[in-house]
Design a protein around this motif. Structure first.
Motif, PDB file in Angstrom:
ATOM      1  N   TYR A 180      -3.455   2.181   4.976  1.00  0.00           N
ATOM      2  CA  TYR A 180      -2.420   1.235   5.393  1.00  0.00           C
ATOM      3  C   TYR A 180      -2.672  -0.170   4.849  1.00  0.00           C
ATOM      4  CZ  TYR A 180      -1.080   4.899   8.666  1.00  0.00           C
ATOM      5  OH  TYR A 180      -0.681   6.091   9.218  1.00  0.00           O
ATOM      6  N   VAL A 181      -3.625  -0.297   3.938  1.00  0.00           N
ATOM      7  CA  VAL A 181      -3.962  -1.610   3.383  1.00  0.00           C
ATOM      8  C   VAL A 181      -3.924  -1.529   1.852  1.00  0.00           C
ATOM      9  CG1 VAL A 181      -5.694  -3.433   3.231  1.00  0.00           C
ATOM     10  CG2 VAL A 181      -5.415  -2.161   5.376  1.00  0.00           C
ATOM     11  N   GLN A 182      -3.235  -2.471   1.243  1.00  0.00           N
ATOM     12  CA  GLN A 182      -3.214  -2.584  -0.214  1.00  0.00           C
ATOM     13  C   GLN A 182      -3.849  -3.903  -0.632  1.00  0.00           C
ATOM     14  OE1 GLN A 182       0.940  -2.141  -1.281  1.00  0.00           O
ATOM     15  NE2 GLN A 182       0.682   0.046  -1.735  1.00  0.00           N
ATOM     16  N   ALA A 183      -4.350  -3.912  -1.833  1.00  0.00           N
ATOM     17  CA  ALA A 183      -4.927  -5.127  -2.407  1.00  0.00           C
ATOM     18  C   ALA A 183      -4.426  -5.259  -3.855  1.00  0.00           C
ATOM     19  CB  ALA A 183      -6.452  -5.074  -2.370  1.00  0.00           C
ATOM     20  N   LEU A 184      -4.463  -6.478  -4.369  1.00  0.00           N
ATOM     21  CA  LEU A 184      -4.005  -6.729  -5.734  1.00  0.00           C
ATOM     22  C   LEU A 184      -5.135  -6.441  -6.719  1.00  0.00           C
ATOM     23  CD1 LEU A 184      -1.526  -7.773  -7.291  1.00  0.00           C
ATOM     24  CD2 LEU A 184      -2.534 -10.076  -7.167  1.00  0.00           C
ATOM     25  N   TYR A 185      -4.865  -5.515  -7.635  1.00  0.00           N
ATOM     26  CA  TYR A 185      -5.862  -5.129  -8.623  1.00  0.00           C
ATOM     27  C   TYR A 185      -5.171  -4.987  -9.985  1.00  0.00           C
ATOM     28  CZ  TYR A 185      -9.286  -2.278 -11.142  1.00  0.00           C
ATOM     29  OH  TYR A 185     -10.155  -1.789 -12.092  1.00  0.00           O
ATOM     30  N   GLN A 186      -5.623  -5.837 -10.956  1.00  0.00           N
ATOM     31  CA  GLN A 186      -5.053  -5.834 -12.299  1.00  0.00           C
ATOM     32  C   GLN A 186      -3.529  -5.931 -12.256  1.00  0.00           C
ATOM     33  OE1 GLN A 186      -6.620  -2.385 -14.353  1.00  0.00           O
ATOM     34  NE2 GLN A 186      -8.686  -3.282 -14.517  1.00  0.00           N
ATOM     35  N   GLN A 187      -3.073  -6.923 -11.532  1.00  0.00           N
ATOM     36  CA  GLN A 187      -1.666  -7.279 -11.440  1.00  0.00           C
ATOM     37  C   GLN A 187      -0.806  -6.212 -10.736  1.00  0.00           C
ATOM     38  OE1 GLN A 187      -0.918 -10.409 -12.397  1.00  0.00           O
ATOM     39  NE2 GLN A 187      -3.092 -10.562 -12.930  1.00  0.00           N
ATOM     40  N   ARG A 188      -1.408  -5.341  -9.995  1.00  0.00           N
ATOM     41  CA  ARG A 188      -0.642  -4.364  -9.227  1.00  0.00           C
ATOM     42  C   ARG A 188      -1.349  -4.112  -7.899  1.00  0.00           C
ATOM     43  NH1 ARG A 188      -2.622   1.037  -9.942  1.00  0.00           N
ATOM     44  NH2 ARG A 188      -4.451   1.071 -11.334  1.00  0.00           N
ATOM     45  N   ARG A 189      -0.583  -3.664  -6.971  1.00  0.00           N
ATOM     46  CA  ARG A 189      -1.125  -3.389  -5.646  1.00  0.00           C
ATOM     47  C   ARG A 189      -1.597  -1.945  -5.582  1.00  0.00           C
ATOM     48  NH1 ARG A 189       2.526  -6.266  -0.886  1.00  0.00           N
ATOM     49  NH2 ARG A 189       2.191  -8.435  -1.555  1.00  0.00           N
ATOM     50  N   VAL A 190      -2.790  -1.771  -5.048  1.00  0.00           N
ATOM     51  CA  VAL A 190      -3.370  -0.441  -4.897  1.00  0.00           C
ATOM     52  C   VAL A 190      -3.847  -0.286  -3.458  1.00  0.00           C
ATOM     53  CG1 VAL A 190      -4.071  -0.290  -7.310  1.00  0.00           C
ATOM     54  CG2 VAL A 190      -5.664  -1.236  -5.610  1.00  0.00           C
ATOM     55  N   TYR A 191      -3.796   0.954  -2.997  1.00  0.00           N
ATOM     56  CA  TYR A 191      -4.359   1.223  -1.665  1.00  0.00           C
ATOM     57  C   TYR A 191      -5.874   1.134  -1.750  1.00  0.00           C
ATOM     58  CZ  TYR A 191       0.092   2.652   0.304  1.00  0.00           C
ATOM     59  OH  TYR A 191       1.379   2.654   0.786  1.00  0.00           O
ATOM     60  N   VAL A 192      -6.447   0.489  -0.758  1.00  0.00           N
ATOM     61  CA  VAL A 192      -7.882   0.256  -0.770  1.00  0.00           C
ATOM     62  C   VAL A 192      -8.609   1.582  -0.611  1.00  0.00           C
ATOM     63  CG1 VAL A 192      -9.794  -0.848   0.432  1.00  0.00           C
ATOM     64  CG2 VAL A 192      -7.640  -2.072   0.140  1.00  0.00           C
ATOM     65  N   GLY A 193      -9.470   1.894  -1.558  1.00  0.00           N
ATOM     66  CA  GLY A 193     -10.273   3.103  -1.524  1.00  0.00           C
ATOM     67  C   GLY A 193     -11.631   2.825  -2.132  1.00  0.00           C
ATOM     68  N   PRO A 194     -12.584   3.756  -1.989  1.00  0.00           N
ATOM     69  CA  PRO A 194     -13.947   3.524  -2.482  1.00  0.00           C
ATOM     70  C   PRO A 194     -14.008   3.161  -3.957  1.00  0.00           C
ATOM     71  CG  PRO A 194     -13.878   5.458  -1.066  1.00  0.00           C
ATOM     72  CD  PRO A 194     -12.463   5.043  -1.275  1.00  0.00           C
TER      73      PRO A 194
END
Length: 227
Positions: free
Chosen positions: A81-95
């Motif tokens: 239920y949490v996303q973060a910005l990674y390389q200009q796109r939002r990704v679900y937080v995972g290991p």
């Protein structure tokens, strides 16, 4: 000596700096509960509205749960239920994104975490049971509920038995009262019968003592009155 203390303090700040800096900004993807531990079985401490910004303080390595900060409060939210910005796109937080996003992998301890953030919460008084895990807490609570239900059933059975005894005593008393009432009615009928019999006998004896009507109907010189 003074310079030594300054150097020690500087080294300490340098060691703390990465830990302080290790955090990432995330966004909730739904109205999600922030909980007191990394499981849906832990108590909910707040609701994070969809699209709200959260500060990800760390995540577990074995399960996809993260320690987040939201409006000054702390709690745990599932990474799905949490996303973060990674390389200009939002990704679900995972290991796989922990290291690139600068999110530290941490451990969870009820005692330390709750002592720090939940001392004023109602569930804090049960932290000893919670510290053994939510499964143990709920199993223990279910056992206590079953014991309480069993006690209630025992009390209900005792009440029913007492009520049954009382009803039995009341029936016995009613039966005795009915018998006594029947006995009184039978005695009254017998007494009335005796009184009627005595009155009838008295009436017959009175008839026997009554003078012959001829003594009253005969007139002097009537031949029928001569004996």
């Amino acid at each position: 000596m003074k310079n030594l203390f300054v150097k020690i303090a500087a080294v300490g700040l340098l060691m703390l700096a990465p830990a302080i800096a290790q955090a990432a900004e995330g966004y909730s993807t739904a109205n999600v509960n922030m909980r007191a531990g990394p499981s849906t079985r832990y108590p909910a401490v707040a609701v994070i509205p969809a699209g709200s910004s959260v500060e990800i303080r760390g995540c577990l390595s074995d399960v996809n749960w993260c320690d987040v900060e939201f409006y000054g409060g702390r709690g745990w939210v599932s990474g799905q239920y949490v996303q973060a910005l990674y390389q200009q796109r939002r990704v679900y937080v995972g290991p796989q994104y922990y290291r690139p996003l600068g999110i530290p992998m941490i451990r969870f301890s009820v005692d330390n975490y709750w002592d720090r953030y939940y001392r004023n919460r109602d569930f804090y008084r049960d932290r000893d049971r919670w510290s053994r895990g939510p499964d143990y807490y709920y199993r223990d609570r279910d056992n206590r509920d079953r014991d309480r239900d069993r006690d209630n059933r025992d009390r209900d059975r005792n009440w029913r038995e007492r009520d049954g005894d009382r009803d039995g005593r009341n029936r016995d008393r009613d039966w005795r009262d009915d018998n006594q009432r029947d006995d009184r009615q039978r005695d009254d009928r017998q007494r009335d019968d005796r009184q009627r019999g005595e009155r009838q006998r008295d009436d017959r004896r009175g008839d026997d003592r009554r003078p012959d009507r001829r003594n009253f109907d005969c007139r002097p010189g009537d031949p029928s009155c001569d004996e």
